[in-house]
Design an enzyme around this catalytic site. Structure first.
Site, mmCIF file in Angstrom:
data_model
loop_
_atom_site.group_PDB
_atom_site.id
_atom_site.type_symbol
_atom_site.label_atom_id
_atom_site.label_comp_id
_atom_site.label_asym_id
_atom_site.label_seq_id
_atom_site.Cartn_x
_atom_site.Cartn_y
_atom_site.Cartn_z
ATOM 1 N N GLY A 85 0.796 -1.228 0.000
ATOM 2 C CA GLY A 85 0.000 0.000 0.000
ATOM 3 C C GLY A 85 0.827 1.275 0.000
ATOM 4 N N CYS A 139 1.907 2.943 2.550
ATOM 5 C CA CYS A 139 2.958 2.977 3.573
ATOM 6 C C CYS A 139 4.296 2.443 3.054
ATOM 7 N N LYS A 181 11.036 7.538 5.257
ATOM 8 C CA LYS A 181 12.026 7.325 6.332
ATOM 9 C C LYS A 181 13.398 6.966 5.760
ATOM 10 N N GLY A 230 1.345 23.652 3.430
ATOM 11 C CA GLY A 230 0.894 22.755 4.504
ATOM 12 C C GLY A 230 2.062 22.323 5.374
ATOM 13 N N GLY A 231 2.128 22.919 6.574
ATOM 14 C CA GLY A 231 3.232 22.584 7.495
ATOM 15 C C GLY A 231 2.789 21.532 8.496
ATOM 16 N N VAL A 234 -1.623 19.151 2.411
ATOM 17 C CA VAL A 234 -2.623 19.766 3.298
ATOM 18 C C VAL A 234 -3.566 18.723 3.888
ATOM 19 N N ASP A 251 -7.002 3.791 7.112
ATOM 20 C CA ASP A 251 -7.281 5.203 6.803
ATOM 21 C C ASP A 251 -8.731 5.440 6.403
ATOM 22 N N ALA A 271 -0.181 4.091 10.041
ATOM 23 C CA ALA A 271 -0.011 2.696 9.641
ATOM 24 C C ALA A 271 -0.226 1.734 10.808
ATOM 25 N N HIS A 292 21.953 2.307 31.811
ATOM 26 C CA HIS A 292 22.773 3.498 31.612
ATOM 27 C C HIS A 292 23.965 3.144 30.714
HETATM 28 P P1 FAD Z 1 -3.071 2.151 2.317
HETATM 29 O O1 FAD Z 1 -1.700 1.947 2.780
HETATM 30 O O2 FAD Z 1 -3.436 3.418 1.643
HETATM 31 O O3 FAD Z 1 -3.383 0.937 1.355
HETATM 32 C C1 FAD Z 1 -4.580 0.864 0.626
HETATM 33 C C2 FAD Z 1 -4.345 -0.039 -0.556
HETATM 34 O O4 FAD Z 1 -5.590 -0.281 -1.189
HETATM 35 C C3 FAD Z 1 -3.445 0.568 -1.626
HETATM 36 O O5 FAD Z 1 -2.392 -0.314 -1.918
HETATM 37 C C4 FAD Z 1 -4.363 0.755 -2.837
HETATM 38 O O6 FAD Z 1 -3.691 0.555 -4.061
HETATM 39 C C5 FAD Z 1 -5.401 -0.318 -2.586
HETATM 40 N N1 FAD Z 1 -6.702 -0.048 -3.211
HETATM 41 C C6 FAD Z 1 -7.428 1.093 -3.121
HETATM 42 N N2 FAD Z 1 -8.587 0.947 -3.785
HETATM 43 C C7 FAD Z 1 -8.586 -0.297 -4.307
HETATM 44 C C8 FAD Z 1 -9.493 -1.036 -5.092
HETATM 45 N N3 FAD Z 1 -10.665 -0.521 -5.502
HETATM 46 N N4 FAD Z 1 -9.175 -2.304 -5.467
HETATM 47 C C9 FAD Z 1 -7.990 -2.844 -5.079
HETATM 48 N N5 FAD Z 1 -7.094 -2.201 -4.332
HETATM 49 C C10 FAD Z 1 -7.388 -0.939 -3.937
HETATM 50 N N6 FAD Z 1 1.985 6.470 8.856
HETATM 51 C C11 FAD Z 1 2.715 6.087 9.925
HETATM 52 O O7 FAD Z 1 2.165 5.465 10.839
HETATM 53 N N7 FAD Z 1 4.049 6.360 10.012
HETATM 54 C C12 FAD Z 1 4.696 7.038 9.040
HETATM 55 O O8 FAD Z 1 5.900 7.273 9.150
HETATM 56 C C13 FAD Z 1 3.962 7.466 7.916
HETATM 57 N N8 FAD Z 1 4.561 8.145 6.913
HETATM 58 C C14 FAD Z 1 3.832 8.509 5.825
HETATM 59 C C15 FAD Z 1 4.476 9.227 4.826
HETATM 60 C C16 FAD Z 1 3.771 9.628 3.707
HETATM 61 C C17 FAD Z 1 4.467 10.398 2.621
HETATM 62 C C18 FAD Z 1 2.389 9.279 3.577
HETATM 63 C C19 FAD Z 1 1.616 9.664 2.348
HETATM 64 C C20 FAD Z 1 1.736 8.580 4.564
HETATM 65 C C21 FAD Z 1 2.457 8.191 5.707
HETATM 66 N N9 FAD Z 1 1.855 7.514 6.752
HETATM 67 C C22 FAD Z 1 2.581 7.144 7.852
HETATM 68 C C23 FAD Z 1 0.427 7.155 6.709
HETATM 69 C C24 FAD Z 1 0.285 5.682 6.296
HETATM 70 O O9 FAD Z 1 0.894 5.495 5.052
HETATM 71 C C25 FAD Z 1 -1.174 5.287 6.233
HETATM 72 O O10 FAD Z 1 -1.806 5.573 7.467
HETATM 73 C C26 FAD Z 1 -1.317 3.810 5.938
HETATM 74 O O11 FAD Z 1 -0.709 3.471 4.727
HETATM 75 C C27 FAD Z 1 -2.791 3.410 5.889
HETATM 76 O O12 FAD Z 1 -2.878 2.054 5.649
HETATM 77 P P2 FAD Z 1 -4.166 1.429 4.943
HETATM 78 O O13 FAD Z 1 -3.924 -0.045 4.939
HETATM 79 O O14 FAD Z 1 -5.393 1.959 5.558
HETATM 80 O O15 FAD Z 1 -4.164 1.993 3.464
HETATM 81 P P1 NAI Z 2 -1.490 17.032 8.047
HETATM 82 O O1 NAI Z 2 -2.916 17.014 8.427
HETATM 83 O O2 NAI Z 2 -0.488 16.398 8.903
HETATM 84 O O3 NAI Z 2 -1.008 18.547 7.857
HETATM 85 C C1 NAI Z 2 -1.633 19.393 6.985
HETATM 86 C C2 NAI Z 2 -1.222 20.814 7.346
HETATM 87 O O4 NAI Z 2 -1.650 21.647 6.302
HETATM 88 C C3 NAI Z 2 -1.845 21.334 8.635
HETATM 89 O O5 NAI Z 2 -0.862 21.971 9.405
HETATM 90 C C4 NAI Z 2 -2.918 22.297 8.152
HETATM 91 O O6 NAI Z 2 -3.148 23.345 9.065
HETATM 92 C C5 NAI Z 2 -2.293 22.784 6.865
HETATM 93 N N1 NAI Z 2 -3.241 23.240 5.840
HETATM 94 C C6 NAI Z 2 -4.473 22.769 5.562
HETATM 95 N N2 NAI Z 2 -4.980 23.410 4.488
HETATM 96 C C7 NAI Z 2 -4.052 24.309 4.085
HETATM 97 C C8 NAI Z 2 -3.961 25.243 3.026
HETATM 98 N N3 NAI Z 2 -4.955 25.396 2.139
HETATM 99 N N4 NAI Z 2 -2.840 25.988 2.906
HETATM 100 C C9 NAI Z 2 -1.812 25.833 3.786
HETATM 101 N N5 NAI Z 2 -1.847 24.971 4.813
HETATM 102 C C10 NAI Z 2 -2.935 24.195 4.945
HETATM 103 O O7 NAI Z 2 -1.480 16.455 6.552
HETATM 104 P P2 NAI Z 2 -0.309 15.820 5.692
HETATM 105 O O8 NAI Z 2 0.999 16.380 6.071
HETATM 106 O O9 NAI Z 2 -0.770 15.926 4.288
HETATM 107 O O10 NAI Z 2 -0.341 14.304 6.130
HETATM 108 C C11 NAI Z 2 -1.553 13.550 5.998
HETATM 109 C C12 NAI Z 2 -1.603 12.464 7.025
HETATM 110 O O11 NAI Z 2 -0.705 11.406 6.691
HETATM 111 C C13 NAI Z 2 -1.155 12.881 8.431
HETATM 112 O O12 NAI Z 2 -2.181 13.558 9.112
HETATM 113 C C14 NAI Z 2 -0.845 11.557 9.047
HETATM 114 O O13 NAI Z 2 -2.042 10.933 9.460
HETATM 115 C C15 NAI Z 2 -0.254 10.778 7.866
HETATM 116 N N6 NAI Z 2 1.222 10.834 7.929
HETATM 117 C C16 NAI Z 2 1.854 10.323 9.019
HETATM 118 C C17 NAI Z 2 3.223 10.388 9.120
HETATM 119 C C18 NAI Z 2 3.874 9.834 10.341
HETATM 120 O O14 NAI Z 2 3.226 9.094 11.068
HETATM 121 N N7 NAI Z 2 5.138 10.155 10.603
HETATM 122 C C19 NAI Z 2 4.054 10.977 8.084
HETATM 123 C C20 NAI Z 2 3.289 11.476 6.967
HETATM 124 C C21 NAI Z 2 1.933 11.388 6.908
#
Ligand code: FAD
Ligand code: NAI
Length: 484
Positions: free
Chosen positions: A40, A42, A51, A181-182, A271, A313, A321, A446
Site C-alpha cells: 500500500g 505505507c 524514512k 501545509g506545514g 494539506v 485510513d 499505519a 545506563h
Molecule cells: P493504504 O496503505 O493506503 O493501502 C490501501 C491499498 O488499497 C493501496 O495499496 C491501494 O492501491 C489499494 N486499493 C485502493 N482501492 C482499491 C481497489 N478498488 N481495489 C484494489 N485495491 C485498492 N503512517 C505512519 O504510521 N508512520 C509514518 O511514518 C507514515 N509516513 C507517511 C508518509 C507519507 C508520505 C504518507 C503519504 C503517509 C504516511 N503515513 C505514515 C500514513 C500511512 O501510510 C497510512 O496511514 C497507511 O498506509 C494506511 O494504511 P491502509 O492499509 O489503511 O491503506
Molecule cells: P497534516 O494534516 O499532517 O497537515 C496538513 C497541514 O496543512 C496542517 O498543518 C494544516 O493546518 C495545513 N493546511 C491545511 N490546508 C491548508 C492550506 N490550504 N494551505 C496551507 N496549509 C494548509 O497532513 P499531511 O501532512 O498531508 O499528512 C496527511 C496524514 O498522513 C497525516 O495527518 C498523518 O495521518 C499521515 N502521515 C503520518 C506520518 C507519520 O506518522 N510520521 C508521516 C506522513 C503522513
C-alpha cells in the site's frame, strides 16, 4: 465465478495485508485484492520511502556538520549521488513489499491483482489488464486507504505541483521548493530536502505548524532547528495560486490580508489526506459514511452492512499505519468469532522531523478539557542525558503530564533523538494505567536515551537527579507506599 472466500480483503496496505495474514492464521480461507502495490501507500509511497530519505539526509547532515567536531576528518567534499539515493530508496521499498508478498503466499492467502468494485454486498468485480473476474466472500474487509487532498489552483501534475508521491520520487532536489501545509508530510519531506540542498519555504494556513494540534513546546524545538537549517516558515498564509515564470513558478499567497509572491521551481502540496470512500461503489451498496467521508464503523470495525468491515485510513483518524495494522488483527479476530473490540487507550503518533516528535495520550490542553484541573508536569532535557551528549544530539526534552491527585500518567510528549523508539515505553505506561512512580522506580539501563523517561517522571515528582529542581529539598510528591 470462482471460489467463495471466508474473508476477502480489499487493499494490501498495512491494514489489509495484516488482516489477511491474521485471517489465514485463524484458518479462514482468505484472498486479498490489490490494484497497485502490495504494501500500500505505507511501504511504497509513504512511511518507508520517506524514512529511507530522512535517514540518508540525516546521515549526510551529521557527516557535514558534526564529524569535524568529533575529530573525524573527511577528505574532499561530501556529496550526494541523488540518482543512486533514489534507487537505494526504491530497493528498500521493493524489499519490504516483496517480503509482504512472501508472507501472504506463505500463509496461503490468494493475491488477486486488479481494481475491486462491489457488484452486491457479498460480491465484487475485479478488473485488471488480464480481464475481469467476480469474487464472492462471506466477509469483506475494506482497507482501501486514502489519497492526498488537492486545493484549488494547485492541481497535481507531479512535475511542478507535487503530491507526497512526487515529492518522494524527484530526480534531483529542487533549488527552491514551496511547501503548502506545514504538517506531517510537509515537514518530513521539506526537512530532508533542505538537508539535501533545497531551499524550502513552508506556507502554513494556521497560525501554528501542524495546525496547532501538536504540543506547542515540542513544535518550537523543531521549528527552531528548521529555521537554523535555512527553512523559511510562514504561518497564517493562504496559498492563492501560481503562474509559470521563466523556468520556474511564482506562487501567490496572502498573509495578514496582504498578497505576496514568491519564486520557486516546484510546489509540494501537503494539506492532508482524504479517504478513498468515493470509489468501489460503496455508496451504491448503502455503506454509511461520516461527514468527512470516513466509513462509519463500530468498535469491532463493522460497517452498517452485515459482513462488511472497514479498517485503516478509510475507517477514520488517526491515519497512521500502526493504527491500520492494529485494526487489521482485530477485524480478523472478530470475523473468526473472537470477542475483540477496539479499546486502545492511545494511538502513538510520531513525526519524523529533526528532532523527532512523538506523543501518546493527552496534551496539556486536552487534559484541561477532559476535566483534569490539577496536573503534575515533569520536563527533562536531553542536554542532561549522558547518551544524548555522547551522540551529539541534545535538542529537545521529555515531558510527562500526570493527574496530580493519583499520579496516573495522562500524556507523554517527546521531542528529541530517537523519540520514535522511546515513545513505546510511554504507550505501555498509558495502556497499563501506570503512575509516575512506576516509571520513576523502574531501573533503566545506563547510558541510554531511555533514562530521560525515568528522570522525567522523577522531575514530575519533584526530584530528578540530573537537573536542579526548585525548591531544593522540597517534599516528594510520591504517593505513600509507592517506593521501590
Ligand atoms: P493504504 O496503505 O493506503 O493501502 C490501501 C491499498 O488499497 C493501496 O495499496 C491501494 O492501491 C489499494 N486499493 C485502493 N482501492 C482499491 C481497489 N478498488 N481495489 C484494489 N485495491 C485498492 N503512517 C505512519 O504510521 N508512520 C509514518 O511514518 C507514515 N509516513 C507517511 C508518509 C507519507 C508520505 C504518507 C503519504 C503517509 C504516511 N503515513 C505514515 C500514513 C500511512 O501510510 C497510512 O496511514 C497507511 O498506509 C494506511 O494504511 P491502509 O492499509 O489503511 O491503506
Ligand atoms: P497534516 O494534516 O499532517 O497537515 C496538513 C497541514 O496543512 C496542517 O498543518 C494544516 O493546518 C495545513 N493546511 C491545511 N490546508 C491548508 C492550506 N490550504 N494551505 C496551507 N496549509 C494548509 O497532513 P499531511 O501532512 O498531508 O499528512 C496527511 C496524514 O498522513 C497525516 O495527518 C498523518 O495521518 C499521515 N502521515 C503520518 C506520518 C507519520 O506518522 N510520521 C508521516 C506522513 C503522513
Amino acid at each position: 465465478m470462482s471460489e467463495v472466500y471466508d474473508v476477502c480483503v480489499i487493499g494490501a496496505g498495512p491494514g489489509g495485508y495484516v488482516a489477511a495474514i491474521r485471517s489465514a492464521q485463524l484458518g479462514l480461507k482468505t484472498a486479498i485484492v490489490e490494484r497497485e502495490f502490495v504494501g500500500g501507500v505505507c511501504l511504497n509511497v509513504g512511511c518507508i520511502p520517506s524514512k529511507a530519505m530522512i535517514s540518508a539526509a540525516h546521515f549526510l547532515h551529521r557527516v557535514q556538520h558534526d564529524a569535524d567536531e568529533m575529530g573525524i576528518k573527511i577528505g574532499g567534499k561530501v556529496d550526494v549521488d541523488f540518482k543512486k539515493l533514489q534507487s537505494w530508496k526504491q530497493s528498500v521499498c521493493d524489499k519490504m513489499s516483496g517480503g509482504v508478498t512472501q508472507l501472504l503466499k506463505g500463509n496461503n492467502v490468494d493475491i488477486l491483482n486488479g481494481e475491486a468494485t462491489f457488484v452486491g454486498e457479498d460480491k465484487i468485480s475485479i478488473r485488471s489488464k488480464a480481464g475481469a473476474q467476480q469474487v464472492k466472500a462471506k466477509n469483506f474487509v475494506i482497507a482501501t486507504g486514502s489519497r492526498p487532498i488537492e486545493i484549488p489552483g494547485f492541481k497535481f501534475d507531479e512535475k511542478i505541483v507535487l503530491s507526497s508521491t512526487g515529492g518522494l520520487a524527484l530526480e534531483s532536489p529542487p533549488k527552491h521548493l514551496v511547501v503548502i501545509g506545514g504538517g506531517y508530510i510537509g515537514l518530513e519531506i521539506g526537512g530532508f530536502l533542505s538537508k539535501l540542498g533545497s531551499k524550502i519555504t513552508v506556507l502554513e494556513a494556521a497560525d501554528k505548524l501542524f495546525g496547532g494540534l501538536v504540543e506547542s513546546d515540542a513544535v518550537q524545538v523543531v521549528a527552531r532547528k528548521l529555521k537554523k537549517q535555512g527553512v523559511e516558515i510562514i504561518t497564517g498564509a493562504k496559498a492563492l495560486g501560481f503562474k509559470k515564470s521563466g523556468k520556474g513558478v511564482e506562487v501567490e499567497y496572502e498573509v495578514g490580508g496582504k498578497k505576496q509572491k514568491i519564486g520557486a521551481d516546484k510546489i509540494l502540496v501537503t494539506v492532508g489526506r482524504k479517504p478513498n470512500s468515493d470509489q468501489l461503489n460503496l455508496k451504491e451498496i448503502g455503506v454509511q459514511f461520516d461527514e468527512r467521508g470516513f466509513i462509519k464503523v463500530n468498535p469491532q470495525m463493522k460497517t452498517n452492512k452485515s459482513g462488511l468491515y472497514a479498517i485503516g485510513d478509510i475507517a477514520g483518524q488517526p491515519m497512521l499505519a500502526h493504527k491500520a495494522s492494529h485494526e487489521g488483527v482485530l477485524v480478523a479476530e472478530v470475523i473468526s468469532g473472537k470477542n475483540r473490540v477496539f479499546d486502545a487507550k492511545t494511538v502513538p503518533a510520531v513525526i519524523f522531523t529533526d528532532p523527532e516528535i512523538a506523543s501518546v495520550g493527552r496534551t496539556e490542553a486536552e487534559c484541561k478539557k477532559d476535566g483534569f484541573t490539577e496536573l503534575s508536569i515533569g520536563k527533562f532535557p536531553f542536554g542532561a542525558n549522558g547518551r544524548a551528549v555522547s551522540i551529539m544530539e541534545t535538542d529537545g526534552f521529555v515531558k510527562i503530564i500526570a493527574d496530580k491527585k493519583t499520579n496516573v500518567v495522562l500524556g507523554v510528549h517527546i521531542v528529541g533523538p530517537e523519540a520514535s523508539n522511546l515513545i513505546s515505553e510511554a504507550a505501555l505506561a498509558i495502556e497499563m494505567g501506570a503512575t509516575l512512580e512506576d516509571l520513576a522506580l523502574t531501573i533503566h539501563p545506563h547510558p541510554t536515551l531511555g533514562e530521560t523517561v525515568m528522570e522525567c517522571a522523577e522531575a514530575a515528582l519533584g526530584h530528578a537527579i540530573h537537573i536542579i529542581q526548585k525548591p531544593l529539598g522540597g517534599p516528594s510528591k510520591r504517593r505513600p507506599g509507592a517506593s521501590a
